[in-house]
Motif scaffolding. Structure first.
Motif, mmCIF file in Angstrom:
data_model
loop_
_atom_site.group_PDB
_atom_site.id
_atom_site.type_symbol
_atom_site.label_atom_id
_atom_site.label_comp_id
_atom_site.label_asym_id
_atom_site.label_seq_id
_atom_site.Cartn_x
_atom_site.Cartn_y
_atom_site.Cartn_z
ATOM 1 N N ILE A 57 -12.555 -2.979 -1.669
ATOM 2 C CA ILE A 57 -12.415 -4.263 -0.972
ATOM 3 C C ILE A 57 -11.643 -4.069 0.329
ATOM 4 O O ILE A 57 -12.007 -4.617 1.375
ATOM 5 C CB ILE A 57 -11.733 -5.304 -1.881
ATOM 6 N N LEU A 69 -19.862 -3.448 1.980
ATOM 7 C CA LEU A 69 -20.048 -4.559 1.040
ATOM 8 C C LEU A 69 -20.745 -4.062 -0.225
ATOM 9 O O LEU A 69 -20.339 -4.417 -1.346
ATOM 10 C CB LEU A 69 -20.863 -5.673 1.688
ATOM 11 N N ALA A 72 -18.260 -2.231 -2.384
ATOM 12 C CA ALA A 72 -17.354 -3.148 -3.084
ATOM 13 C C ALA A 72 -18.060 -3.801 -4.267
ATOM 14 O O ALA A 72 -17.464 -3.974 -5.344
ATOM 15 C CB ALA A 72 -16.831 -4.212 -2.121
ATOM 16 N N ARG A 73 -19.322 -4.152 -4.088
ATOM 17 C CA ARG A 73 -20.087 -4.757 -5.185
ATOM 18 C C ARG A 73 -20.257 -3.771 -6.347
ATOM 19 O O ARG A 73 -20.119 -4.148 -7.522
ATOM 20 C CB ARG A 73 -21.449 -5.215 -4.681
ATOM 21 N N TRP A 76 -17.085 -3.572 -8.245
ATOM 22 C CA TRP A 76 -16.900 -4.746 -9.103
ATOM 23 C C TRP A 76 -17.667 -4.561 -10.413
ATOM 24 O O TRP A 76 -17.135 -4.816 -11.500
ATOM 25 C CB TRP A 76 -17.373 -6.013 -8.389
ATOM 26 N N GLU A 178 -16.362 -12.075 -7.696
ATOM 27 C CA GLU A 178 -17.823 -11.936 -7.685
ATOM 28 C C GLU A 178 -18.449 -12.904 -6.683
ATOM 29 O O GLU A 178 -19.323 -12.520 -5.878
ATOM 30 C CB GLU A 178 -18.363 -12.202 -9.093
ATOM 31 N N LEU A 181 -17.939 -11.868 -3.131
ATOM 32 C CA LEU A 181 -18.709 -10.687 -2.744
ATOM 33 C C LEU A 181 -20.212 -10.970 -2.650
ATOM 34 O O LEU A 181 -20.903 -10.416 -1.785
ATOM 35 C CB LEU A 181 -18.471 -9.541 -3.740
ATOM 36 N N TRP A 182 -20.727 -11.826 -3.525
ATOM 37 C CA TRP A 182 -22.169 -12.078 -3.554
ATOM 38 C C TRP A 182 -22.563 -13.445 -2.979
ATOM 39 O O TRP A 182 -23.660 -13.590 -2.469
ATOM 40 C CB TRP A 182 -22.701 -11.997 -4.989
ATOM 41 N N LEU A 228 -9.907 -13.067 -0.713
ATOM 42 C CA LEU A 228 -10.443 -11.953 -1.496
ATOM 43 C C LEU A 228 -9.377 -10.892 -1.741
ATOM 44 O O LEU A 228 -9.233 -10.378 -2.856
ATOM 45 C CB LEU A 228 -11.646 -11.348 -0.771
ATOM 46 N N SER A 302 -23.990 -12.210 -9.332
ATOM 47 C CA SER A 302 -24.414 -10.815 -9.154
ATOM 48 C C SER A 302 -25.624 -10.421 -9.983
ATOM 49 O O SER A 302 -26.173 -9.335 -9.796
ATOM 50 C CB SER A 302 -23.254 -9.888 -9.533
#
Length: 427
Positions: A57, A69, A72-73, A76, A178, A181-182, A228, A302
């Protein structure tokens, strides 16, 4: 604490050998002790993966791009693997169950946190926080209460959970991260997850966006990044706290080990049965299936729900077998319920393990549908997907059968009337 320390010297079951050369008999006390070792190991892994997520992140916020990005996903999703295996510890251990909501509460009214596409936004009726948009405002008014949100501290955000009395007001935890991020999944029961652009985090006036539109000011993206970053910091703090509570001298571990071993077995089995029945089969699968509702999907932003369900199931099986594979690839083993049951009734143990094999196969089929066929959980629950509906129903049925077998196991071990939590569902 080194993970190797978990592996060496903690195999309280098969690894203990009596002076005459025969394997020592596994006792309820040894099973409960190993259970506390497993709790600590799983939360230690959850903490480790949360720290990796925090690093990804930080890199993303420093240099927003498609790649950072995506990284980071992925971090997660990796962090969900050990955490979801921990949920079998919840229901029997009050210290965990009281704490869990701040990390894993769902579904959430995401308009509390950030912008939403109102044409695709379903929220709890009467929830005054559902359109608050903390990121876009430096004050939050719920009813007669006005809160200064100009500085997004961990303490502030934690205090906003369930504000106004609504459980849908979830400001922290894995699902808030989540969402950030999404973004919203606007595909309904169609293919695809959330598609928040990395530009939502570009901290310049001309680059900052709210999805497909320009935000007009870098302050919006700065606030989003601050939110975040704060959530990630808070997650690490919370997991550190729980890991400490279950360390060798931790208060939660000591409290459980101070109880009668049969009480300890009840704690273990009640957690397994309640996750299997009321939570996983009921709240996380049956509710979404019956309503054909993507709003009730667990990892709805996600489309990672198939993995979350699978690792919930694996966590239950782990406890029965006394085995846990760490994120470092080591396998923690020790005195198990399986050994206790087999010593009393080998046929019952065989049946219990068969029930686990069946439920894990059904959950694996849902994973395979998502990972190999591109048909995720939210597509399987669509009203017009008869095959998908059947797949979910079969998984639910296998979890119900598994829970009934766990009740027989409890009875055999002297735990009367286990009564796992049904979450008010009937099966």
């Amino acid at each position: 604490m080194s993970k190797n320390k978990y592996i060496i010297g903690l195999c309280l079951g098969v690894a203990l050998v009596a002076p005459n050369g025969f394997a020592a008999k596994v006792t309820p006390k040894a099973v409960v002790e190993h259970y506390t070792d497993m709790i600590h190991a799983v939360y230690d892994d959850a903490l480790t993966t949360a720290k990796t997520l925090d690093e990804k992140i930080a890199l993303f916020l420093k240099e927003p791009s498609e790649k950072t990005l995506a990284d980071a996903r992925l971090a997660w999703k990796a962090a969900r693997v050990p955490y979801q295996q921990s949920e079998t510890f919840r229901f029997g251990n009050k210290v965990i169950d009281d704490w869990e909501g701040s990390l894993n509460a769902w579904p959430l009214d995401e308009g509390l946190i950030d912008y939403v596409d109102t044409s695709h936004y379903q929220f709890e009726q009467g929830n005054a926080g559902a359109t608050a948009n903390i990121i876009a405002s430096k004050t939050l008014t719920i009813g007669t209460e006005t809160i200064d949100t100009s500085k997004l501290t961990p303490e502030l955000l934690a205090g906003l959970n369930e504000i106004g009395g609504s459980e849908a007001n979830v400001a922290t935890g894995y699902h808030a991260i989540e969402f950030l991020l999404w973004g919203q999944d606007l595909n309904g029961t169609g293919k695809g997850a959330g598609e928040r652009p990395f530009s939502d985090y570009i901290q310049t006036d001309d680059g900052c966006t709210n999805g497909k539109v320009k935000a007009g000011s870098k302050l919006t993206c700065e606030r989003r990044a601050e939110y975040l970053r704060t959530l990630s910091t808070l997650l690490i703090s919370q997991l550190s706290e729980m890991t400490t509570l279950w360390a060798k001298e931790g208060a939660a571990r000591k409290e459980l080990l101070a109880t009668d071993p049969t009480t300890g077995l009840r704690t273990i089995l009640f957690g397994m049965g309640s996750l299997s029945l009321g939570e996983l089969a009921g709240e996380r699968m049956k509710v979404a299936l019956i309503a054909n509702s993507t709003e009730d999907e667990h990892d709805c932003f996600s489309d990672n729900t198939h993995n979350s369900h699978f690792y919930n199931g694996l966590g239950i099986q782990n406890v029965y077998l006394g085995k846990y594979k760490t994120v470092a690839g080591k396998t923690l083993t020790g005195a198990s319920l399986a050994e206790l049951v087999a010593a009393k009734n080998a046929k019952l143990d065989k049946d219990m393990q068969a029930k686990f094999a069946d439920s894990m196969a059904k959950l694996q089929a849902i994973v395979d549908s998502a990972e190999k066929k591109g048909v995720a959980f939210d597509q399987l629950i669509a009203a017009d997907n008869a095959e998908g509906n059947t797949m979910i129903k079969q998984a639910i049925d296998s979890l119900v059968a598994q829970t009934h077998a766990l009740e027989k196991v409890a009875e055999a071990l002297g735990v009367k009337e286990l009564n796992p939590d049904t979450a008010d569902h009937t099966f």
